[in-house]
Write a protein that holds these residues in place. Sequence first.
Motif, PDB file in Angstrom:
ATOM      1  N   MET A   1     -10.770  -3.400  33.067  1.00  0.00           N
ATOM      2  CA  MET A   1     -11.695  -2.723  32.156  1.00  0.00           C
ATOM      3  C   MET A   1     -11.169  -2.765  30.726  1.00  0.00           C
ATOM      4  O   MET A   1     -11.939  -2.972  29.770  1.00  0.00           O
ATOM      5  N   LYS A   2      -9.889  -2.577  30.574  1.00  0.00           N
ATOM      6  CA  LYS A   2      -9.289  -2.642  29.246  1.00  0.00           C
ATOM      7  C   LYS A   2      -9.433  -4.032  28.657  1.00  0.00           C
ATOM      8  O   LYS A   2      -9.760  -4.193  27.471  1.00  0.00           O
ATOM      9  N   ALA A   3      -9.203  -5.055  29.474  1.00  0.00           N
ATOM     10  CA  ALA A   3      -9.330  -6.434  29.003  1.00  0.00           C
ATOM     11  C   ALA A   3     -10.765  -6.798  28.673  1.00  0.00           C
ATOM     12  O   ALA A   3     -11.019  -7.726  27.909  1.00  0.00           O
ATOM     13  N   SER A   4     -11.712  -6.066  29.254  1.00  0.00           N
ATOM     14  CA  SER A   4     -13.135  -6.328  28.999  1.00  0.00           C
ATOM     15  C   SER A   4     -13.684  -5.474  27.862  1.00  0.00           C
ATOM     16  O   SER A   4     -14.902  -5.384  27.678  1.00  0.00           O
ATOM     17  N   ASP A   5     -12.794  -4.837  27.126  1.00  0.00           N
ATOM     18  CA  ASP A   5     -13.173  -4.050  25.942  1.00  0.00           C
ATOM     19  C   ASP A   5     -14.034  -2.836  26.264  1.00  0.00           C
ATOM     20  O   ASP A   5     -14.888  -2.444  25.462  1.00  0.00           O
ATOM     21  N   THR A   6     -13.842  -2.247  27.424  1.00  0.00           N
ATOM     22  CA  THR A   6     -14.520  -0.986  27.718  1.00  0.00           C
ATOM     23  C   THR A   6     -13.803   0.148  26.997  1.00  0.00           C
ATOM     24  O   THR A   6     -12.634   0.029  26.615  1.00  0.00           O
ATOM     25  N   THR A   7     -14.478   1.255  26.839  1.00  0.00           N
ATOM     26  CA  THR A   7     -13.882   2.386  26.122  1.00  0.00           C
ATOM     27  C   THR A   7     -12.832   3.084  26.977  1.00  0.00           C
ATOM     28  O   THR A   7     -12.846   3.005  28.211  1.00  0.00           O
ATOM     29  N   ALA A   8     -11.936   3.784  26.319  1.00  0.00           N
ATOM     30  CA  ALA A   8     -10.906   4.539  27.036  1.00  0.00           C
ATOM     31  C   ALA A   8     -11.544   5.617  27.903  1.00  0.00           C
ATOM     32  O   ALA A   8     -11.049   5.930  28.993  1.00  0.00           O
ATOM     33  N   SER A   9     -12.642   6.186  27.429  1.00  0.00           N
ATOM     34  CA  SER A   9     -13.343   7.204  28.206  1.00  0.00           C
ATOM     35  C   SER A   9     -13.903   6.623  29.498  1.00  0.00           C
ATOM     36  O   SER A   9     -13.799   7.242  30.566  1.00  0.00           O
ATOM     37  N   ALA A  10     -14.478   5.429  29.421  1.00  0.00           N
ATOM     38  CA  ALA A  10     -15.020   4.774  30.614  1.00  0.00           C
ATOM     39  C   ALA A  10     -13.911   4.445  31.599  1.00  0.00           C
ATOM     40  O   ALA A  10     -14.080   4.576  32.815  1.00  0.00           O
ATOM     41  N   GLN A  11     -12.764   4.013  31.081  1.00  0.00           N
ATOM     42  CA  GLN A  11     -11.629   3.701  31.949  1.00  0.00           C
ATOM     43  C   GLN A  11     -11.140   4.955  32.677  1.00  0.00           C
ATOM     44  O   GLN A  11     -10.845   4.915  33.876  1.00  0.00           O
ATOM     45  N   SER A  12     -11.069   6.065  31.966  1.00  0.00           N
ATOM     46  CA  SER A  12     -10.610   7.319  32.575  1.00  0.00           C
ATOM     47  C   SER A  12     -11.588   7.800  33.644  1.00  0.00           C
ATOM     48  O   SER A  12     -11.178   8.270  34.712  1.00  0.00           O
TER      49      SER A  12
ATOM     50  N   TRP B   1     -14.745  -6.811  36.158  1.00  0.00           N
ATOM     51  CA  TRP B   1     -14.243  -5.475  36.482  1.00  0.00           C
ATOM     52  C   TRP B   1     -15.255  -4.688  37.304  1.00  0.00           C
ATOM     53  O   TRP B   1     -14.865  -3.859  38.136  1.00  0.00           O
ATOM     54  N   LYS B   2     -16.547  -4.968  37.100  1.00  0.00           N
ATOM     55  CA  LYS B   2     -17.569  -4.288  37.890  1.00  0.00           C
ATOM     56  C   LYS B   2     -17.491  -4.718  39.356  1.00  0.00           C
ATOM     57  O   LYS B   2     -17.631  -3.889  40.263  1.00  0.00           O
ATOM     58  N   GLY B   3     -17.283  -6.015  39.590  1.00  0.00           N
ATOM     59  CA  GLY B   3     -17.147  -6.496  40.961  1.00  0.00           C
ATOM     60  C   GLY B   3     -15.899  -5.960  41.624  1.00  0.00           C
ATOM     61  O   GLY B   3     -15.914  -5.573  42.796  1.00  0.00           O
ATOM     62  N   VAL B   4     -14.785  -5.920  40.864  1.00  0.00           N
ATOM     63  CA  VAL B   4     -13.530  -5.384  41.399  1.00  0.00           C
ATOM     64  C   VAL B   4     -13.681  -3.901  41.710  1.00  0.00           C
ATOM     65  O   VAL B   4     -13.242  -3.424  42.764  1.00  0.00           O
ATOM     66  N   LEU B   5     -14.315  -3.170  40.823  1.00  0.00           N
ATOM     67  CA  LEU B   5     -14.518  -1.731  41.050  1.00  0.00           C
ATOM     68  C   LEU B   5     -15.399  -1.491  42.273  1.00  0.00           C
ATOM     69  O   LEU B   5     -15.101  -0.624  43.107  1.00  0.00           O
ATOM     70  N   THR B   6     -16.466  -2.261  42.410  1.00  0.00           N
ATOM     71  CA  THR B   6     -17.362  -2.105  43.566  1.00  0.00           C
ATOM     72  C   THR B   6     -16.639  -2.426  44.869  1.00  0.00           C
ATOM     73  O   THR B   6     -16.712  -1.668  45.848  1.00  0.00           O
ATOM     74  N   GLY B   7     -15.943  -3.542  44.892  1.00  0.00           N
ATOM     75  CA  GLY B   7     -15.249  -3.953  46.108  1.00  0.00           C
ATOM     76  C   GLY B   7     -14.145  -3.001  46.498  1.00  0.00           C
ATOM     77  O   GLY B   7     -13.996  -2.632  47.673  1.00  0.00           O
ATOM     78  N   LEU B   8     -13.344  -2.577  45.528  1.00  0.00           N
ATOM     79  CA  LEU B   8     -12.239  -1.665  45.829  1.00  0.00           C
ATOM     80  C   LEU B   8     -12.741  -0.283  46.218  1.00  0.00           C
ATOM     81  O   LEU B   8     -12.106   0.413  47.013  1.00  0.00           O
ATOM     82  N   THR B   9     -13.882   0.125  45.677  1.00  0.00           N
ATOM     83  CA  THR B   9     -14.462   1.400  46.082  1.00  0.00           C
ATOM     84  C   THR B   9     -14.886   1.352  47.547  1.00  0.00           C
ATOM     85  O   THR B   9     -14.626   2.289  48.314  1.00  0.00           O
ATOM     86  N   PHE B  10     -15.523   0.259  47.949  1.00  0.00           N
ATOM     87  CA  PHE B  10     -15.906   0.091  49.345  1.00  0.00           C
ATOM     88  C   PHE B  10     -14.666   0.047  50.237  1.00  0.00           C
ATOM     89  O   PHE B  10     -14.620   0.680  51.299  1.00  0.00           O
ATOM     90  N   HIS B  11     -13.654  -0.682  49.790  1.00  0.00           N
ATOM     91  CA  HIS B  11     -12.429  -0.808  50.570  1.00  0.00           C
ATOM     92  C   HIS B  11     -11.710   0.521  50.725  1.00  0.00           C
ATOM     93  O   HIS B  11     -11.247   0.882  51.818  1.00  0.00           O
ATOM     94  N   THR B  12     -11.621   1.289  49.644  1.00  0.00           N
ATOM     95  CA  THR B  12     -10.897   2.557  49.722  1.00  0.00           C
ATOM     96  C   THR B  12     -11.677   3.600  50.526  1.00  0.00           C
ATOM     97  O   THR B  12     -11.079   4.505  51.111  1.00  0.00           O
TER      98      THR B  12
ATOM     99  N   LYS C   1      -4.065 -10.121  23.139  1.00  0.00           N
ATOM    100  CA  LYS C   1      -5.183  -9.508  23.844  1.00  0.00           C
ATOM    101  C   LYS C   1      -5.260 -10.032  25.267  1.00  0.00           C
ATOM    102  O   LYS C   1      -5.226 -11.235  25.497  1.00  0.00           O
ATOM    103  N   PRO C   2      -5.340  -9.143  26.284  1.00  0.00           N
ATOM    104  CA  PRO C   2      -5.383  -9.583  27.683  1.00  0.00           C
ATOM    105  C   PRO C   2      -6.552 -10.513  27.948  1.00  0.00           C
ATOM    106  O   PRO C   2      -7.615 -10.416  27.345  1.00  0.00           O
ATOM    107  N   ILE C   3      -6.332 -11.424  28.886  1.00  0.00           N
ATOM    108  CA  ILE C   3      -7.344 -12.396  29.282  1.00  0.00           C
ATOM    109  C   ILE C   3      -7.785 -12.102  30.704  1.00  0.00           C
ATOM    110  O   ILE C   3      -6.962 -12.022  31.619  1.00  0.00           O
ATOM    111  N   VAL C   4      -9.079 -11.945  30.908  1.00  0.00           N
ATOM    112  CA  VAL C   4      -9.605 -11.706  32.243  1.00  0.00           C
ATOM    113  C   VAL C   4      -9.612 -13.020  33.011  1.00  0.00           C
ATOM    114  O   VAL C   4     -10.122 -14.024  32.510  1.00  0.00           O
ATOM    115  N   PRO C   5      -9.048 -13.067  34.234  1.00  0.00           N
ATOM    116  CA  PRO C   5      -9.053 -14.304  35.018  1.00  0.00           C
ATOM    117  C   PRO C   5     -10.466 -14.822  35.241  1.00  0.00           C
ATOM    118  O   PRO C   5     -11.403 -14.031  35.383  1.00  0.00           O
TER     119      PRO C   5
END
Length: 300
Positions: A191-202, A134-145, A125-129
């Motif tokens: 998101m996958k490593a944090s046990d989010t659903t496949a639908s949420a990831q998509s 994932w919420k912080g990464v998503l927020t930051g990368l959204t601002f960056h992109t 099972k993947p380990i989150v550093p």
Amino acid sequence: MSPMLLLVAYGTALIVFSLAGGALTQRVVMTHTRTQLAMSLVSGLMLGVAFFHLLPHAVLTLGIDHGLTTVMSWTMLGLIVMLLMLRMLHFHQPEFPTEAQASCDHDQEHDHAHTHSLATDESPKPIVPPGVSWKGVLTGLTFHTFIDGIALGAALLSASHGHEQQLVGFGVFLAILLHKPLDAMSIVGLMKASDTTASAQSKANLLFAFVCPLGAVLFYFYAAHLGTSAEVVIASALAFSAGAFVCIALSDLLPEVQFHSHDRVKLTAVFLLGILLAYGMANSTPDHTHTLPTALSSGR
């Protein structure tokens, strides 16, 4: 090709590549070495685009006599804003959370080439550093992109017409295109490593894919209808984006690469290749190589 058609073509390609990056998280094996090579190339290309494309055209848009201070101020602001975002959210280094990565320390003693697989079906099972959400990464990368999108829109508006304009836009587009799949893979992987659903990831992958083109379209139409004040806005956006690009390359991507003592020659060569690629695009036509001195000497 008109700026509008370029905007549509670039936006479509960015959406496709971003979606592919997130979708391939479970299918493509991103080894440690491949990730470092990709980061080195993107670092060099982002620096080259900032110095050979964005900053020169920002100065040309306003003129050297009255615009240099404005351009440098917006460049510094872009660098500071991006640095603060990086420090608060820790979002840009590609995070591929696995047990293999967790055991791979940033240590100078790692002189051997790492071949750890960053995503395999047989992996535990993947380990989150630590400290990464994932919420912080998503927020930051959204601002960056979104800033990437502004940079692309501003680049397409920065020149009047012709081949020079297409090269400016293409340089920015290429820098964004090459690192967008890695960003999408980071988000979906965490998101996958944090046990989010496949639908949420998509859904997150889909929304993220459209942010950059949305930023480009919004800025393009906004600045295109400003009339005489458009030049200041376009130049400021180009300078701000240049500062953000420099910050990403120097404070985030390159330090991650330099921590690894293996493959130094290979990583350095790819980094320089990215810079040369940006330089070649900026100086690929005789007319373009003479544009800057002429404009600077005339105060335009």
